[in-house]
Design an enzyme around this catalytic site. Structure first.
Site, PDB file in Angstrom:
ATOM      1  CG  HIS A  12      -0.200   0.019   2.542  1.00  0.00           C
ATOM      2  ND1 HIS A  12      -0.354  -0.958   3.501  1.00  0.00           N
ATOM      3  CD2 HIS A  12       0.711   0.878   3.068  1.00  0.00           C
ATOM      4  CE1 HIS A  12       0.416  -0.696   4.531  1.00  0.00           C
ATOM      5  NE2 HIS A  12       1.076   0.418   4.309  1.00  0.00           N
ATOM      6  CG  HIS A  60       0.732   4.487   7.746  1.00  0.00           C
ATOM      7  ND1 HIS A  60      -0.330   3.713   7.316  1.00  0.00           N
ATOM      8  CD2 HIS A  60       1.834   3.955   7.152  1.00  0.00           C
ATOM      9  CE1 HIS A  60       0.107   2.764   6.502  1.00  0.00           C
ATOM     10  NE2 HIS A  60       1.419   2.885   6.386  1.00  0.00           N
ATOM     11  CG  HIS A 195       8.731   1.389   1.892  1.00  0.00           C
ATOM     12  ND1 HIS A 195       8.356   0.153   2.386  1.00  0.00           N
ATOM     13  CD2 HIS A 195       7.889   2.277   2.490  1.00  0.00           C
ATOM     14  CE1 HIS A 195       7.336   0.299   3.224  1.00  0.00           C
ATOM     15  NE2 HIS A 195       7.036   1.573   3.327  1.00  0.00           N
ATOM     16  CD  GLU A 242       4.138  -0.285   6.125  1.00  0.00           C
ATOM     17  OE1 GLU A 242       3.850   0.821   6.583  1.00  0.00           O
ATOM     18  OE2 GLU A 242       3.930  -0.599   4.935  1.00  0.00           O
TER      19      GLU A 242
HETATM   20 FE    FE Z   1       2.683   1.640   5.161  1.00  0.00          FE
END
Ligand code: FE
Length: 281
Positions: A12, A60, A195, A242
């Site tokens: 996502h 988040h 990431h 994540e």
């Molecule tokens: Fe995320």
């Protein structure tokens, strides 16, 4: 009896929500990503006939805050508001819940599985949940399936281990299978692949790792369960931790579950992976 008819692992990123809202899915940079989900949507709606989806995602620091971050929080409401992530509330209908199924899952997790979850009668959901919904179960005035949100803390350490997330998936499967209404349930685990969005390694991407992960989540999830948070962050970037939420989906599927779709697309700051599975039987 309720049954798990599909498992989905997907990344996502918040920018996908903005692309959907502005109708830019067919621009050259986004089309390859959105095209990969087209057969998935057809498979989920026409073949697997999904009624409800358990979405394992992380907030988040939007609805929850660092003053209180529940390790596992399960929604138990008939509706979930769209959260404002700082750039305005997206023009989406509220997410529909299945209160009865949610309540059953909560009772089962606490009484039968020793998962002492935080039960949320109100939750506002953000891109961690909404973007996977945009991709797999897009709304057209209303959402096509009901949602049971399962929020996992992957922000504020100590966070749950990869193995604990896998075990949560197995517990969710038993919860679904002990529910006496006929409901076709999908389980979706979502989190960005490689990431890192801060510090000296900003923009770190490791496509080799991401593809290894896609292999292992299918054929050898125990190899990932054995990884520490540090292993994941070192190889794939800090926010790639994540990925432990994908293991909850895998733990909800049988060991010999078959992969149906797989995709990887990484021209941006986050590896965008996709896998779908269904039980062999
Ligand atoms: Fe995320």
């Amino acid at each position: 009896m309720a049954m798990i008819v599909a498992g989905i692992g997907t990344s996502h990123v918040p920018s996908i929500g903005a692309v959907v809202d502005s109708g830019r899915q067919n621009t050259p940079e986004w089309k390859p990503l959105f095209d990969a989900y087209e057969p998935v949507r057809t498979w989920l709606s026409d073949e697997r006939k999904v009624d409800a989806v358990i979405v394992i995602y992380n907030d988040h620091a939007c609805d929850f805050s660092f003053s209180k971050y529940p390790t596992f929080a399960v929604g138990a409401a008939s509706e979930y508001a769209i959260a404002d992530e700082g750039f305005g509330v997206r023009p989406l209908p509220p997410v529909k819940g299945d209160l009865d199924l949610s309540a059953h899952i909560c009772r089962h997790l606490v009484y039968e599985e020793e998962f002492d979850i935080t039960i949320c009668k109100e939750m506002a959901v953000e891109h961690g949940l909404l973007v996977p919904m945009d991709l797999c179960f897009p709304q057209q005035g209303e959402w096509p399936v009901k949602v049971i949100p399962v929020q996992v803390n992957v922000l504020q350490h100590p966070i749950p281990t990869a193995l604990r997330c896998f075990k949560l998936g197995a517990a969710l499967r038993r919860a679904v299978e002990s529910y006496d209404r006929d409901v076709n349930v999908a389980v979706m685990g979502t989190g960005g692949m490689s990431h890192q969005l801060h510090g000296e390694r900003f923009g770190h991407l490791n496509s080799d790792f991401d593809n290894w992960f896609l292999d292992k989540i299918e054929s050898d999830p125990q190899a990932i369960c054995g990884m520490t948070h540090f292993d994941l962050m070192e190889q794939a970037g800090a926010e790639a931790v994540e990925l432990i939420m994908w293991l909850t989906m895998r733990g909800a599927m049988t060991p010999d579950a078959q992969r149906i779709h797989r995709n990887y697309y990484a021209p941006m700051t986050t590896g965008m992976g996709l896998i779908t599975m269904q039980d062999a039987a």
